[in-house]
Every structure is written in structure tokens, then in C-alpha cells.
Design a protein around this motif. Structure first.
Motif, mmCIF file in Angstrom:
data_model
loop_
_atom_site.group_PDB
_atom_site.id
_atom_site.type_symbol
_atom_site.label_atom_id
_atom_site.label_comp_id
_atom_site.label_asym_id
_atom_site.label_seq_id
_atom_site.Cartn_x
_atom_site.Cartn_y
_atom_site.Cartn_z
ATOM 1 N N ASP A 145 -8.363 -34.140 -18.363
ATOM 2 C CA ASP A 145 -7.639 -35.076 -19.140
ATOM 3 C C ASP A 145 -8.181 -34.964 -21.095
ATOM 4 O OD1 ASP A 145 -6.740 -37.554 -19.215
ATOM 5 O OD2 ASP A 145 -9.180 -38.845 -18.949
ATOM 6 N N ASP A 146 -9.674 -34.496 -20.564
ATOM 7 C CA ASP A 146 -10.076 -34.204 -22.252
ATOM 8 C C ASP A 146 -9.254 -33.445 -23.187
ATOM 9 O OD1 ASP A 146 -11.660 -34.895 -24.356
ATOM 10 O OD2 ASP A 146 -13.567 -34.932 -23.160
ATOM 11 N N GLY A 147 -7.596 -33.214 -23.504
ATOM 12 C CA GLY A 147 -7.077 -31.861 -24.150
ATOM 13 C C GLY A 147 -6.617 -32.073 -23.546
ATOM 14 N N ALA A 177 -11.823 -27.064 -31.727
ATOM 15 C CA ALA A 177 -12.172 -27.274 -31.578
ATOM 16 C C ALA A 177 -13.072 -28.350 -31.592
ATOM 17 C CB ALA A 177 -13.086 -26.222 -32.647
ATOM 18 N N GLU A 178 -12.279 -29.762 -31.054
ATOM 19 C CA GLU A 178 -12.471 -31.035 -31.382
ATOM 20 C C GLU A 178 -14.164 -31.703 -30.484
ATOM 21 O OE1 GLU A 178 -13.139 -34.787 -29.466
ATOM 22 O OE2 GLU A 178 -12.597 -32.908 -28.197
ATOM 23 N N ASP A 179 -14.352 -30.382 -29.224
ATOM 24 C CA ASP A 179 -15.171 -31.049 -28.509
ATOM 25 C C ASP A 179 -16.643 -29.908 -28.054
ATOM 26 O OD1 ASP A 179 -15.480 -33.098 -26.392
ATOM 27 O OD2 ASP A 179 -14.167 -32.587 -25.387
ATOM 28 N N TYR A 180 -16.159 -29.134 -29.638
ATOM 29 C CA TYR A 180 -17.849 -28.282 -29.420
ATOM 30 C C TYR A 180 -19.036 -28.613 -29.417
ATOM 31 C CZ TYR A 180 -19.143 -23.369 -28.609
ATOM 32 O OH TYR A 180 -19.615 -22.136 -27.440
ATOM 33 N N VAL A 297 -15.693 -39.264 -14.935
ATOM 34 C CA VAL A 297 -15.212 -38.454 -15.098
ATOM 35 C C VAL A 297 -15.667 -37.276 -15.988
ATOM 36 C CG1 VAL A 297 -13.402 -38.005 -13.337
ATOM 37 C CG2 VAL A 297 -12.790 -37.627 -15.482
ATOM 38 N N TRP A 298 -15.439 -37.907 -17.253
ATOM 39 C CA TRP A 298 -15.615 -37.725 -18.902
ATOM 40 C C TRP A 298 -16.883 -36.207 -18.975
ATOM 41 C CZ3 TRP A 298 -19.512 -38.854 -23.019
ATOM 42 C CH2 TRP A 298 -19.178 -38.577 -23.849
ATOM 43 N N HIS A 299 -16.522 -35.270 -19.212
ATOM 44 C CA HIS A 299 -17.316 -34.406 -19.601
ATOM 45 C C HIS A 299 -18.173 -34.371 -18.388
ATOM 46 C CE1 HIS A 299 -17.121 -34.518 -24.714
ATOM 47 N NE2 HIS A 299 -16.449 -34.016 -24.122
ATOM 48 N N THR A 300 -17.093 -33.732 -17.309
ATOM 49 C CA THR A 300 -18.326 -33.243 -15.746
ATOM 50 C C THR A 300 -16.909 -32.290 -15.665
ATOM 51 O OG1 THR A 300 -16.617 -34.419 -14.914
ATOM 52 C CG2 THR A 300 -18.726 -35.271 -15.633
HETATM 53 ZN ZN ZN Z 1 -14.597 -34.324 -24.661
#
Ligand code: ZN
Ligand code: AHN
Length: 327
Positions: A145-147, A177-180, A297-300
Motif C-alpha cells: 500500500d505504502d508505495g 527515498a520518500e520513506d527512509y 498495517v502502516w509501517h508493519t
Molecule cells: Zn511510509
């Protein structure tokens, strides 16, 4: 004699058939032209593009999966778009790591001055820092989902635009490199999220690039997705928010696109607004009951393909296509 009868029957049958199809043609021509043009969007194809990304594994900068997925994204855009640009850059992460990164851009009708910009991030987070299991918290995530969800919708849109163009030029940007960003609980001064969009906004792929507006997709694949008027989107571009949510409502997607204000999210659109001065909104799934502001579930490690629904991708894709086709 029998043969003669057969021939007569065939002739009269085909006459009947001809008159039927002729009548149907006429009926269609007499219908009033719809004011809102609603093109089809293939949600299963969008889903397969999401899965193709997660099949590479987590797309964390400096990993092999990241390299391989980048090559695949470039090859897809090269088939669908008129021009493809790849911006290679090295980003410095919050922990000092040097991230080999690339923003991938596909353009339709690059000579048109009136343009719409569509974007999503294609990298996935290096750590599941919100996972319920402590042992999972430094594992990288699939980021279905996230990406991957936004990229999947935009790839399907690109596939369709290759031979069905709107009046405006379209640019599709996959930011890296959005989610680092900093791990949960760590507070450091500085802008550590959205490194790719910050780079792009300060190094436009075309000198003096401009667009009427931009639309960012972030987390557009959950079965129960809810998209609200994210604060910065309304602050910078309420007219575009109204256009998009209004289109969604007319298409019957009012259960996904909710006309309610929601919290600000420091996402790629923030930097496109602030640094590139192009107004951009964010279609992002927010959930203010979860504690994080996003879905559980975000960032899991549960942000995987099992928690993606083609129907949601379809709703978002149909809204986007309708919006750009009516420009
Ligand atoms: Zn994210
Ligand atoms: C922050 O949490 C500061 N930004 C969220 C942007 C984001 C992360 N979108 C997806 N993952």
C-alpha cells in the motif's frame, strides 16, 4: 428447391440482422452526449502492477530489489510514454547513510505547455517500526500500500494513455527515498522524509518545468480506504481537492472520497508546493482512530499484497482518468 429456400432464409435473416444493428446505431446517435466523459480503468491490471513491485521484495534504497525494480519501472514507462527521464542522485539519510536514489519520470506529449503532474513514491520503508512484534521492527517492508499501490495505479493509467490522450500533457513521477524517514520515537531536526521529491523540486527534470496542478497518490490500495481533504492539500489547492472529490462523488465513489478535513501530512506534495511552487494535492488514506494517523498495517510487515483490494485501485484510477480527460 431446398437450396433455394435455404438461400432465401439466409438472405431474409441477414436483412433482419442488418436492420436491427442499424436501428441500434441510430438510437445511440440520438442519445444526448454525456457531460462527464468516463473512460474505463482496468483495476485488475493495476493490481498486477502492484504485485509485480512487491514480488521484487522490499524496494529499499541501496538494495538489489530496489535496483531491479527501478529498471523494471523505467522499462514499463519506456513502452507507454513519449519521453522517460531518470534522475540519479545520492540522498543523505537521517543516519548519515548515502542512499543511491532515482526519480523516474514518464511524459506524454512533452511539447504541450498545459500539463498535469501525477506522482507516487516507489521506494519502500527500510523498517517495520510500527509492527506489533518487536522482532519485526527492523525488517524492511513490502510497502504494497505504502508505495506500490500508487505506482500501480499510475502504471495502469500510463498503459491506457499511450493511445488515448487527454487534451493536456501528462507527467508521471515516481519519487524515490520518500520513506527512509526517522524511526518512530526518534526526533531529529531536519526534513528526513520525502528526499526524492525535495531533490526533484530543486532540480526539475526539465528547466522551468510547470504544471497546472499535481496529484500525489499515497496508500490508495486498502479494501476500506478513506481519502479525506488532507490539510496541506486544502491549504495549497482547495480548487483541485474540490474538483477531484467532486468527480469521485459523481462517479459513485463517495464512500472512498470523504468530504471532511483531515490532519496535515508531510508528504511529497508538501515539497512540490513549497519548493517547486506547483500546487499539488495528496490522495492519501488517513485513519485518525489508529493512533498513528494511518491504517493499522502502516509501517508493519502486514503492509503486503494480501491487504490490497483491486476495487480501491479502480476507484482511484477511474477518478484520475476522468479528471484528466475533462481538462
Ligand atoms: Zn511510509
Ligand atoms: C510522516 O509520517 C512525517 N510522513 C508520512 C509520509 C508517508 C510515510 N507516507 C507514507 N509513508
Amino acid at each position: 428447391m431446398i437450396l433455394m429456400r435455404k438461400i432465401i432464409i439466409i438472405i431474409s435473416l441477414s436483412l433482419l440482422l442488418f436492420s436491427c444493428t442499424h436501428k441500434q446505431d441510430k438510437k445511440q446517435k440520438d442519445q444526448p452526449k454525456q457531460t462527464l466523459e468516463v473512460p474505463a480503468f482496468n483495476s485488475d491490471s493495476a493490481f498486477s502492477f502492484v504485485k509485480a513491485q512487491t514480488d521484487f521484495g522490499p524496494r529499499v534504497p541501496n538494495s538489489e530489489a530496489h535496483d531491479r525494480c527501478a529498471a523494471w519501472l523505467v522499462s514499463k514507462l519506456q513502452v507507454y510514454c513519449d519521453t522517460v527521464y531518470v534522475q540519479h542522485f545520492t540522498a543523505t539519510a537521517y543516519d548519515g547513510k548515502q542512499l543511491k536514489s532515482q526519480n523516474i519520470i514518464g511524459s506524454f506529449d512533452p511539447d504541450k505547455t498545459e500539463r498535469v503532474l501525477l506522482a507516487s513514491h516507489w521506494d519502500s520503508r527500510p523498517m517495520a517500526d510500527h509492527d506489533a512484534l518487536e522482532a519485526n521492527r527492523n525488517k524492511p517492508i513490502d510497502g504494497a500500500d505504502d508505495g506500490a499501490s500508487g505506482v500501480g495505479v499510475l502504471l495502469e493509467l500510463a498503459r491506457q494513455l499511450q493511445d488515448d490522450r487527454p487534451n493536456v500533457g501528462v507527467d508521471i513521477i515516481f519519487f524515490d527515498a520518500e520513506d527512509y524517514g526517522t524511526p518512530s520515537g526518534v526526533n531529529l531536526p531536519g526534513d528526513w522524509w520525502c528526499l526524492g521529491s525535495q531533490y526533484w523540486a530543486q532540480n526539475l527534470h526539465v528547466p522551468d518545468y510547470n504544471a497546472r496542478y499535481g496529484i500525489l497518490l499515497d496508500m490508495v490500495g486498502a479494501p476500506d480506504a478513506k481519502f479525506y481533504h488532507e490539510y496541506f492539500s486544502s491549504f495549497f489547492a482547495q480548487d483541485i481537492v474540490s474538483k477531484v472529490w467532486g468527480t469521485a462523488y459523481k462517479l459513485g465513489y463517495g464512500s472512498y472520497f470523504i468530504n471532511q478535513q483531515a490532519n496535515p501530512i508531510t508528504d511529497d506534495h508538501y515539497y512540490v508546493n513549497k519548493l517547486a511552487h506547483i500546487k499539488m494535492i495528496d490522495i492519501i488514506h488517513q485513519d485518525n482512530t489508529s493512533g498513528t494517523g494511518f491504517r493499522p498495517v502502516w509501517h508493519t510487515t502486514y503492509d503486503n499484497i494480501d491487504n490490497i483490494d483491486a476495487k480501491t485501485l479502480g476507484a482511484v484510477g477511474s477518478v484520475l482518468r476522468t479528471v484528466i480527460n475533462n481538462e
